[in-house]
Design a protein around this motif. Structure first.
Motif, PDB file in Angstrom:
ATOM      1  N   MET A   1       0.846  -1.173   0.000  1.00 54.83           N
ATOM      2  CA  MET A   1       0.000   0.000   0.000  1.00 54.83           C
ATOM      3  C   MET A   1       0.888   1.231   0.000  1.00 54.83           C
TER       4      MET A   1
ATOM      5  N   LEU B   1      -5.528  -0.933  12.263  1.00 57.97           N
ATOM      6  CA  LEU B   1      -4.769  -0.889  11.032  1.00 57.97           C
ATOM      7  C   LEU B   1      -3.441  -0.241  11.405  1.00 57.97           C
TER       8      LEU B   1
ATOM      9  N   THR C   1      -3.371   2.468  -4.453  1.00 56.29           N
ATOM     10  CA  THR C   1      -2.910   1.299  -5.185  1.00 56.29           C
ATOM     11  C   THR C   1      -3.198   1.512  -6.666  1.00 56.29           C
TER      12      THR C   1
ATOM     13  N   GLU D   1      -7.638  -4.590  -5.867  1.00 58.59           N
ATOM     14  CA  GLU D   1      -6.900  -4.570  -4.608  1.00 58.59           C
ATOM     15  C   GLU D   1      -7.524  -3.563  -3.637  1.00 58.59           C
TER      16      GLU D   1
ATOM     17  N   ARG E   1     -10.663  -5.026  -2.222  1.00 62.70           N
ATOM     18  CA  ARG E   1     -10.367  -6.053  -1.199  1.00 62.70           C
ATOM     19  C   ARG E   1      -9.998  -5.404   0.119  1.00 62.70           C
ATOM     20  N   TRP E   2      -9.210  -4.337   0.079  1.00 61.17           N
ATOM     21  CA  TRP E   2      -8.826  -3.629   1.302  1.00 61.17           C
ATOM     22  C   TRP E   2     -10.066  -3.083   1.984  1.00 61.17           C
TER      23      TRP E   2
ATOM     24  N   ILE F   1     -11.254  -4.158   5.757  1.00 58.77           N
ATOM     25  CA  ILE F   1     -11.323  -3.138   6.814  1.00 58.77           C
ATOM     26  C   ILE F   1     -12.760  -3.001   7.313  1.00 58.77           C
TER      27      ILE F   1
END
Length: 122
Positions: free
Chosen positions: A1, A24, A77, A82, A85-86, A90
């Motif tokens: 990231m 995080l 990103t 991606e 997905r993050w 989260i």
């Protein structure tokens, strides 16, 4: 990231993020002995926002924003899947937390309860 700030040009700093069941965390490098640079504690009041097409057009990066109580993290990103997905990961942590009742939410609940009981309202 990658994280960054925007002025005229997006200047990104490569950082490594670790998502766990409470926070995080981010580190300067991926090395095992790398020191933690920050933590965003995740609770029911946190939020995560979808990538903005405008930011992608301007920078070539998909961005997501994670808002905590005092801080926000901006993650970038090159790949949309991606970023999505993050966001899902989260949001799953945020959703797993017990709801926190703020004073405002308590007031709203009290007003609703009072409206159901006319004798309580004078």
């Amino acid at each position: 990231m990658k994280t960054g700030t925007k002025s005229n040009v997006l200047k990104l700093k490569k950082r490594w993020f670790v998502l766990n069941h409470n926070s995080l965390d981010y580190y300067k490098s991926s090395e095992r002995n790398s020191s933690k640079m920050g933590t965003l504690v995740l609770n029911s009041l946190c939020s995560v926002f979808q990538p903005e097409e405008r930011v992608h057009r301007e920078t070539g990066y998909w961005n997501i924003v994670v808002h905590g109580r005092k801080h926000s993290y901006r993650l970038y990103t090159k790949m949309l899947n991606e970023a999505l997905r993050w966001i899902a990961a989260i949001q799953a942590v945020i959703d797993s937390k017990t709801p926190i009742e703020t004073p405002t939410l308590q007031l709203i609940r009290d007003i609703k309860d009072s409206s159901l009981n006319p004798e309580a309202v004078e």
